[in-house]
Scaffold this motif. Structure first.
Motif, PDB file in Angstrom:
ATOM      1  N   GLN A  93      -0.884  11.928 -16.005  1.00 42.73           N
ATOM      2  CA  GLN A  93      -2.285  11.798 -15.608  1.00 42.73           C
ATOM      3  C   GLN A  93      -2.446  11.674 -14.106  1.00 42.73           C
ATOM      4  O   GLN A  93      -3.522  11.843 -13.581  1.00 42.73           O
ATOM      5  CB  GLN A  93      -2.895  10.541 -16.264  1.00 42.73           C
ATOM      6  CG  GLN A  93      -3.039  10.688 -17.758  1.00 42.73           C
ATOM      7  CD  GLN A  93      -2.713   9.377 -18.458  1.00 42.73           C
ATOM      8  OE1 GLN A  93      -1.652   8.792 -18.238  1.00 42.73           O
ATOM      9  NE2 GLN A  93      -3.613   8.901 -19.279  1.00 42.73           N
ATOM     10  N   ASN A  94      -1.374  11.339 -13.431  1.00 41.88           N
ATOM     11  CA  ASN A  94      -1.503  11.136 -11.994  1.00 41.88           C
ATOM     12  C   ASN A  94      -1.397  12.424 -11.204  1.00 41.88           C
ATOM     13  O   ASN A  94      -1.304  12.389 -10.002  1.00 41.88           O
ATOM     14  CB  ASN A  94      -0.428  10.159 -11.501  1.00 41.88           C
ATOM     15  CG  ASN A  94      -0.880   8.735 -11.714  1.00 41.88           C
ATOM     16  OD1 ASN A  94      -2.061   8.466 -11.826  1.00 41.88           O
ATOM     17  ND2 ASN A  94       0.067   7.828 -11.791  1.00 41.88           N
ATOM     18  N   SER A 100       2.335   3.987  -8.976  1.00 48.03           N
ATOM     19  CA  SER A 100       1.886   5.388  -9.055  1.00 48.03           C
ATOM     20  C   SER A 100       2.980   6.393  -8.696  1.00 48.03           C
ATOM     21  O   SER A 100       2.742   7.584  -8.682  1.00 48.03           O
ATOM     22  CB  SER A 100       0.661   5.637  -8.167  1.00 48.03           C
ATOM     23  OG  SER A 100       0.232   4.483  -7.552  1.00 48.03           O
ATOM     24  N   GLY A 101       4.185   5.913  -8.418  1.00 49.33           N
ATOM     25  CA  GLY A 101       5.253   6.867  -8.108  1.00 49.33           C
ATOM     26  C   GLY A 101       6.070   6.434  -6.909  1.00 49.33           C
ATOM     27  O   GLY A 101       6.377   5.267  -6.745  1.00 49.33           O
ATOM     28  N   TRP A 102       6.427   7.367  -6.060  1.00 45.71           N
ATOM     29  CA  TRP A 102       7.246   7.069  -4.896  1.00 45.71           C
ATOM     30  C   TRP A 102       6.366   6.709  -3.716  1.00 45.71           C
ATOM     31  O   TRP A 102       5.347   7.342  -3.458  1.00 45.71           O
ATOM     32  CB  TRP A 102       8.078   8.296  -4.510  1.00 45.71           C
ATOM     33  CG  TRP A 102       9.039   8.735  -5.556  1.00 45.71           C
ATOM     34  CD1 TRP A 102       9.394   8.077  -6.700  1.00 45.71           C
ATOM     35  CD2 TRP A 102       9.763   9.952  -5.562  1.00 45.71           C
ATOM     36  NE1 TRP A 102      10.296   8.813  -7.398  1.00 45.71           N
ATOM     37  CE2 TRP A 102      10.552   9.969  -6.728  1.00 45.71           C
ATOM     38  CE3 TRP A 102       9.840  11.047  -4.692  1.00 45.71           C
ATOM     39  CZ2 TRP A 102      11.393  11.032  -7.051  1.00 45.71           C
ATOM     40  CZ3 TRP A 102      10.672  12.093  -5.009  1.00 45.71           C
ATOM     41  CH2 TRP A 102      11.446  12.085  -6.183  1.00 45.71           C
ATOM     42  N   SER A 139       3.549  15.753  -7.211  1.00 45.58           N
ATOM     43  CA  SER A 139       2.772  14.888  -8.111  1.00 45.58           C
ATOM     44  C   SER A 139       3.077  13.407  -8.002  1.00 45.58           C
ATOM     45  O   SER A 139       2.205  12.587  -8.286  1.00 45.58           O
ATOM     46  CB  SER A 139       3.045  15.270  -9.567  1.00 45.58           C
ATOM     47  OG  SER A 139       3.012  16.641  -9.707  1.00 45.58           O
ATOM     48  N   ASP A 140       4.294  13.064  -7.621  1.00 47.57           N
ATOM     49  CA  ASP A 140       4.704  11.672  -7.782  1.00 47.57           C
ATOM     50  C   ASP A 140       4.811  10.865  -6.500  1.00 47.57           C
ATOM     51  O   ASP A 140       5.343   9.766  -6.515  1.00 47.57           O
ATOM     52  CB  ASP A 140       6.050  11.608  -8.531  1.00 47.57           C
ATOM     53  CG  ASP A 140       5.963  12.241  -9.905  1.00 47.57           C
ATOM     54  OD1 ASP A 140       7.012  12.528 -10.505  1.00 47.57           O
ATOM     55  OD2 ASP A 140       4.824  12.463 -10.381  1.00 47.57           O
ATOM     56  N   VAL A 141       4.333  11.384  -5.397  1.00 49.09           N
ATOM     57  CA  VAL A 141       4.354  10.593  -4.170  1.00 49.09           C
ATOM     58  C   VAL A 141       2.969   9.982  -3.987  1.00 49.09           C
ATOM     59  O   VAL A 141       1.955  10.682  -4.019  1.00 49.09           O
ATOM     60  CB  VAL A 141       4.716  11.468  -2.944  1.00 49.09           C
ATOM     61  CG1 VAL A 141       4.592  10.668  -1.654  1.00 49.09           C
ATOM     62  CG2 VAL A 141       6.114  12.027  -3.099  1.00 49.09           C
ATOM     63  N   ALA A 142       2.937   8.672  -3.823  1.00 53.73           N
ATOM     64  CA  ALA A 142       1.664   7.943  -3.706  1.00 53.73           C
ATOM     65  C   ALA A 142       1.179   8.019  -2.264  1.00 53.73           C
ATOM     66  O   ALA A 142       1.373   7.093  -1.482  1.00 53.73           O
ATOM     67  CB  ALA A 142       1.874   6.489  -4.147  1.00 53.73           C
ATOM     68  N   TRP A 143       0.559   9.168  -1.908  1.00 54.95           N
ATOM     69  CA  TRP A 143       0.129   9.401  -0.532  1.00 54.95           C
ATOM     70  C   TRP A 143      -0.991   8.475  -0.083  1.00 54.95           C
ATOM     71  O   TRP A 143      -1.136   8.167   1.087  1.00 54.95           O
ATOM     72  CB  TRP A 143      -0.341  10.851  -0.343  1.00 54.95           C
ATOM     73  CG  TRP A 143       0.732  11.861  -0.525  1.00 54.95           C
ATOM     74  CD1 TRP A 143       0.909  12.694  -1.583  1.00 54.95           C
ATOM     75  CD2 TRP A 143       1.800  12.155   0.390  1.00 54.95           C
ATOM     76  NE1 TRP A 143       2.012  13.490  -1.380  1.00 54.95           N
ATOM     77  CE2 TRP A 143       2.575  13.178  -0.190  1.00 54.95           C
ATOM     78  CE3 TRP A 143       2.179  11.642   1.640  1.00 54.95           C
ATOM     79  CZ2 TRP A 143       3.708  13.716   0.437  1.00 54.95           C
ATOM     80  CZ3 TRP A 143       3.298  12.174   2.268  1.00 54.95           C
ATOM     81  CH2 TRP A 143       4.051  13.191   1.663  1.00 54.95           C
TER      82      TRP A 143
END
Lengths: 312, 268
Positions: free
Chosen positions: B3-4, B73-75, B118-122
């Motif tokens: 979903q992220n 939320s990820g990395w 998709s998985d880096v929390a910018w």
């Protein structure tokens, strides 16, 4: 490097779920040998010396060097030389060799390479593209297929030297060329770099790659090694050897430094015009370094041939 | 995590790819300098480095030996300073040994790039610059595939003046047209060298190719950046060129390119 499963875990880890390659990795099919390898070994048995030109870093002068190595070796009219360009996305060799617009012909014995001179043949995907704007937007497997065809289906004939120009990196093209050449002897790789650490850090990875796949390294060439102003004759280090340049890297890794080629605007000009810089400006400092490097490579190849002969 | 997919990019206002086709023309250099110039102009910037075989960004920004941490939320991206004004992600941060070669075929590269997108929390960014390797292959297709759910404002194409370079960049332009990526403009790097001793200008990598290419392909010419040993040295040491040499011709060129870029992003 825990993010991506590999080796025994390939295709079997939880994070492999949903990856289009999952079944392929898990089945181990990726490990089965390709019958083309033996065919290529057979086809290239008439090639005396094979030299790969590698870097890791882009834009350091691999194609420039490959082209001029080919010209220099072919200046001996008794030698048959060929240059194979396996940079599928950015094939520079046709332009540098003055062969833009040439097309490849098919014959009974396979594809005919394009000849620059009687004893100098060239093959590149550039010759298969009909327009200079054509983009080759291919994923790895398709690129590998093309490389296989280049090695299997080109009618090279008897060659003294086959030089292979590569794209930057350590990926499909590099793995494929090493894999497809695995049943035929390869003399070694010439590694090209420029003096700065930004280049060297990529080049060290390429050297590791060579060690991993047991590809001997003939030596390292440092391009763009200083610029002498044509007006005031002062030298500027445009690409500074801030971490000691290729010299230090070669010392650290116990590799021969074959030469340091200075920047010369006439090199870029010759490449753009498809002419040999060695012919255009033979007395320039850069041309002299190139000639020395070529001599070292020839000596290396001859020594290897002698070693192989006395071993058998 | 699914979903992220846009979740992590939902607060990123603009995404700009830095492409070439040709290696060694200065994609990473231009990406780094544009990022620093954008930050200088008070923008929040991120750099996603998808060159998996030759990741140059960490060194150019002096953040070599850093670990990547996870959050909900990820990395978490690596920040260059405490103010978090410049966020980075590169495979360079995931390698234990900096000399370790990443010898991966296409599918593996594609998978990691998917994760990077998709998985880096910018978090909140004005501009996310994507530095790419040369070519028109797996990495380029992967990043566009994964950015489909989010907008890509367009691409900047970097070339050097010579025909050997513009020859490859023409193909990259075709790639952009075929994949629907808007070409924001062309930057000509290594555009002449002015001798620091006598001020003579030498066209080491030929002349004029960038503008010609822009004309030929109907693209905007964003500007040219000269060969500057001070810039090369700055990148070697991971220093901020905008701080060290704010009055240089080089910085002025980069600044102008940055302003033109911002205008075209903001008027869209």
């Amino acid at each position: 490097n825990k993010m991506i499963p590999h080796g025994e875990q390939a295709g079997k880890s939880a994070s492999c779920q949903g990856c289009p390659n999952q079944n392929l990795c898990a089945s181990g099919a990726t490990k089965a040998p390709d019958p083309a390898i033996a065919e290529i070994g057979e086809k290239l048995s008439s090639v005396k010396h094979k030299i790969l030109v590698l870097s890791g870093k882009g834009g350091v002068g691999k194609s420039t060097f490959s082209a001029h190595l080919a010209h220099a070796l072919a200046s001996d009219s008794t030698k048959e030389v060929a240059l194979l360009d396996v940079d599928i996305c950015g094939p520079s060799i046709p332009r540098i060799m003055g062969l833009e617009g040439e097309q490849v012909h098919q014959s009974g014995s396979g594809w005919s390479p394009v000849y620059v001179d009687d004893n100098l043949a060239v093959m590149s995907i550039g010759f298969l593209l009909s327009s200079p704007d054509d983009a080759v937007i291919w994923r790895g497997p398709k690129k590998n297929g093309m490389i296989k065809q280049f090695l299997k289906d080109v009618d090279w004939g008897e060659l003294d030297y086959l030089i292979v120009d590569t794209p930057p990196g350590t990926s499909d093209e590099h793995l494929s060329i090493v894999q497809y050449l695995s049943s035929t002897p390869v003399d070694g790789a010439v590694i090209i770099t420029t003096p700065q650490e930004v280049s060297l850090q990529d080049v060290r990875k390429e050297i590791r790659f060579c060690q991993k796949v047991k590809l001997p390294i003939i030596g390292v060439v440092e391009n763009m090694s200083g610029f002498v102003c044509p007006k005031c004759k002062n030298t500027s280090q445009i690409f500074p050897p801030s971490s000691g340049g290729a010299e230090k890297m070669c010392r650290d890794l116990n590799l021969p430094l074959l030469g340091k080629v200075p920047l010369d605007p006439r090199i870029a000009q010759s490449c753009d015009e498809g002419k040999s810089f060695l012919n255009q400006v033979p007395d320039s400092p850069a041309a002299k370094v190139y000639q020395n490097v070529v001599q070292s490579i020839q000596d290396y190849c001859l020594n290897r041939a002698t070693e192989v002969q006395s071993a058998t | 995590m699914e979903q992220n997919n846009d979740g992590n990019l939902s607060q990123v206002r603009h995404v700009v790819l830095v492409l070439s086709g040709k290696g060694g023309v200065g994609k990473s250099t231009i990406t780094t300098e544009l990022a620093l110039a954008l930050r200088h102009a008070d923008k929040k910037v991120g750099i996603l480095d998808i060159d998996l075989c030759g990741p140059s960004i960490p060194r150019m920004l002096n953040v070599g030996r850093t670990e990547v941490h996870q959050c909900d939320s990820g990395w978490v991206p690596v920040y260059t300073d405490a103010q978090k004004s410049l966020a980075l992600m590169s495979i360079g941060f995931l390698l234990e040994d900096p000399d370790e070669a990443v010898v991966w075929r296409g599918p593996k590269k594609t998978a990691l790039i998917g994760q990077f997108v998709s998985d880096v929390a910018w978090g909140e960014l004005d501009v996310l610059l994507v530095d790419t390797p040369p070519g028109t292959s797996d990495e380029h297709m992967a990043v566009l595939e994964n950015l489909k759910k989010h907008r890509v404002d367009g691409a900047i194409l970097v070339t050097t003046p010579q025909a050997v370079s513009t020859g490859d960049v023409r193909r990259e332009i075709t790639f952009c047209k075929k994949t629907g990526v808007r070409i924001l403009g062309i930057v000509e790097n290594m555009s002449g060298f002015v001798c620091p001793h006598c001020s003579e200008c030498s066209n080491i990598f030929s002349k004029g190719g960038g503008e010609e290419l822009a004309k030929l392909t109907g693209s905007v010419f964003l500007g040219s950046v000269p060969l500057d040993p001070l810039l090369s040295a700055s990148l070697e040491e991971g220093k901020d060129f905008t701080q060290s040499f704010p009055d240089s011709t080089t910085f002025n060129s980069i600044s102008r390119i940055c302003q033109t870029l911002l205008k075209s992003l903001e008027t869209d």
